[in-house]
Design an enzyme around this catalytic site. Structure first.
Site, short mmCIF file in Angstrom:
data_model
loop_
_atom_site.label_atom_id
_atom_site.label_comp_id
_atom_site.label_asym_id
_atom_site.label_seq_id
_atom_site.Cartn_x
_atom_site.Cartn_y
_atom_site.Cartn_z
N HIS A 94 0.65 -1.49 0.10
CA HIS A 94 0.00 0.21 -0.41
C HIS A 94 0.79 1.20 0.05
O HIS A 94 0.96 2.59 -1.15
CB HIS A 94 -1.19 -0.02 0.82
CG HIS A 94 -2.10 1.45 1.39
ND1 HIS A 94 -3.16 1.39 0.58
CD2 HIS A 94 -0.67 2.61 1.96
CE1 HIS A 94 -3.23 2.75 1.23
NE2 HIS A 94 -2.30 3.43 2.02
N GLU A 95 1.73 1.43 0.88
CA GLU A 95 2.49 2.62 0.79
C GLU A 95 3.65 2.65 0.41
O GLU A 95 3.54 3.81 -0.84
CB GLU A 95 3.45 2.67 2.66
CG GLU A 95 2.87 2.33 3.51
CD GLU A 95 1.73 2.75 3.93
OE1 GLU A 95 2.10 4.31 3.74
OE2 GLU A 95 0.92 3.47 4.58
N HIS A 146 1.80 4.98 -3.16
CA HIS A 146 2.02 6.52 -2.60
C HIS A 146 3.08 7.01 -3.13
O HIS A 146 3.86 7.79 -3.57
CB HIS A 146 1.98 6.61 -0.62
CG HIS A 146 0.77 6.73 0.00
ND1 HIS A 146 -0.64 7.08 -1.11
CD2 HIS A 146 -0.26 6.34 0.92
CE1 HIS A 146 -1.90 6.39 0.03
NE2 HIS A 146 -1.70 5.82 1.02
N HIS A 199 -4.88 7.64 -2.05
CA HIS A 199 -6.09 6.84 -1.80
C HIS A 199 -7.13 6.33 -2.57
O HIS A 199 -8.12 7.56 -3.10
CB HIS A 199 -6.87 7.17 -0.29
CG HIS A 199 -5.92 6.90 0.68
ND1 HIS A 199 -5.99 7.57 2.22
CD2 HIS A 199 -4.67 5.85 0.54
CE1 HIS A 199 -4.51 6.95 2.85
NE2 HIS A 199 -4.17 6.04 1.62
ZN ZN Z 1 -2.34 5.42 2.41
#
Ligand code: ZN
Ligand code: CA
Ligand code: ZN
Length: 318
Positions: free
Chosen positions: A227-228, A231, A237
Site C-alpha cells: 500500500h505504502e 504512495h 487513496h
Molecule cells: Zn495510504
C-alpha cells in the site's frame, strides 16, 4: 472482501459511550468515568489528520467551527460510502477506529501539489532501519514482494541498494520522527509514505510500535508495504474497499495476492502498461544486434515486462 467490523476496536473503545445528537448537529457525550479521550476530540483529531480540518490551538476555538466540522464529516462519510449525515454517528465512529494509513484521504500530502511521478522507471530502494520483530531476511522478502506487486503491472523496476543515495528509503520509526507526522503507538496509524520527489519524496515509514508479521495476525508487513509503495509511486487513496489503496488495513492472503484492477488502472494511468510482448520484441531485436546471434525464445510467462529464459537468466525492458 474480508473486512473486519469489530465494534470495540483497538484505537478507542466507544462501545460503552452513549451519544446524543443535539439540534445543532454536534454531540453531547455521556461518558462512563474511565472513557478518554471523549468522542468529539477523537473525531476532530481524525478529521484534522486525514481531512485537513484546521487544527485549533485552543479548546474554546473548537466551539465556533461546528459547520466546518460537519462539512468535513460529510466529506469523510462520502469517501467511505456512509450516510452523509454530517454527524458522528455510530457507523462513522466505527470507521474512524479502524487501523489505517497515515496519508490523508483528501488534498495534498505534505509535499508538492499536483501529480508528481518519477521521471525514470528504474528506481532504487534501501532499508535504512529494520524492526526487531522480524528477521532482516523476512523484512527484505516482504518489501521485495511489495515492490513486485507494482512492477508486475507497470514498466517500473526496483533495485535494492545497501549504501548511498536511493529513490525510496524505508525505515521503521516511532513517535515523532522528524517529518511533522508523528506515529501514535500501537494501532491507529500503521505507516505513511511520501509522493515521488527529491529528498524525503518516495520514502516509506512504518510505525515501529506495531507488531509486524508475515502471516494473518496484525499487521502483515507485506500488505502495508505494498500500500505504502503505491504512495511512493504517486497514487493517493481509493474509495474502493477492495483496492490496495483503500486507506484502512484489510487482510488478504499474501501468498495468493494479486493487485486489484482499481490499483492497476491507477498505476498504469501514471506510468503506462508493462512493456509486455511488443517490448519483448524490441528487446530481442536489440539483443540480436548486440551479440550477433539469436537469443533463446521466451518460454516462461512475461511478467512485468520480464521474460524468464530457458537458461534461467532474466532480462527486462528499458
Ligand atoms: Zn495510504
Ligand atoms: Ca500506530
Ligand atoms: Zn514519517
Amino acid at each position: 472482501m474480508a473486512r473486519s467490523h469489530s465494534c470495540c476496536g483497538s484505537v478507542v473503545s466507544l462501545c460503552t459511550l452513549h451519544i446524543f445528537l443535539t439540534t445543532s448537529g454536534w454531540v453531547e457525550l455521556q461518558e462512563s468515568p474511565s472513557q478518554s479521550p471523549p468522542i468529539f476530540v477523537f473525531a476532530q483529531d481524525y478529521l484534522e489528520k486525514f481531512y485537513q480540518l484546521p487544527r485549533n490551538r485552543f479548546q474554546s476555538e473548537r466551539k465556533n467551527s461546528t459547520s466546518v466540522i460537519m462539512e468535513k464529516l460529510r466529506e469523510m462519510q462520502r469517501f467511505f460510502g456512509l450516510n452523509e449525515t454530517g454527524k458522528p454517528n455510530q457507523e462513522t465512529l466505527e470507521m474512524m477506529q479502524k487501523p489505517r494509513c497515515g496519508v490523508p484521504d483528501s488534498g495534498d500530502f505534505m509535499l508538492t501539489p499536483g501529480n508528481p511521478k518519477w521521471k525514470q522507471t528504474n528506481l532504487t530502494y534501501r532499508i535504512i532501519k529494520y524492526t526487531p520483530q522480524l528477521s532482516e531476511a523476512n523484512v527484505e522478502t516482504a518489501i521485495q514482494k511489495a515492490f513486485q506487486v507494482w512492477s508486475n503491472v507497470s514498466p517500473l523496476t526496483f533495485t535494492k541498494v545497501s549504501q548511498g543515495e536511493v529513490d525510496i528509503r524505508i525505515s521503521f520509526v516511532q513517535g515523532d520522527h522528524g517529518d511533522n507526522s508523528p506515529f501514535d503507538g500501537p494501532n491507529g496509524i500503521l505507516a505513511h509514505a511520501f509522493q515521488p520527489g527529491q529528498g524525503i519524496g518516495g520514502d516509506v515509514h512504518f510505525d515501529a510500535e506495531e507488531t509486524w508479521t508475515e502471516n494473518s495476525s496484525n499487521y502483515n508487513l507485506f500488505l502495508v508495504a505494498a500500500h505504502e509503495v503505491g504512495h511512493s509511486l504517486g497514487l493517493s487513496h481509493s474509495t474502493d474497499p477492495g483496492a490496495l489503496m483503500y486507506p484502512n488495513y484489510v487482510f488478504h492472503d499474501p501468498s495468493t495476492y494479486t493487485l486489484p484492477q482499481d490499483d492497476i488502472n491507477g498505476i498504469q494511468t501514471i506510468y503506462g502498461k508493462s512493456v509486455g510482448i511488443s517490448g519483448m520484441f524490441f528487446a530481442v531485436l536489440s539483443m540480436v544486434v548486440e551479440v550477433g546471434g539469436y537469443p533463446e525464445v521466451c518460454l516462461g510467462s512475461v511478467k512485468g515486462g520480464r521474460c524468464t529464459l530457458q537458461s534461467n537468466t532474466q532480462w527486462g525492458h528499458h
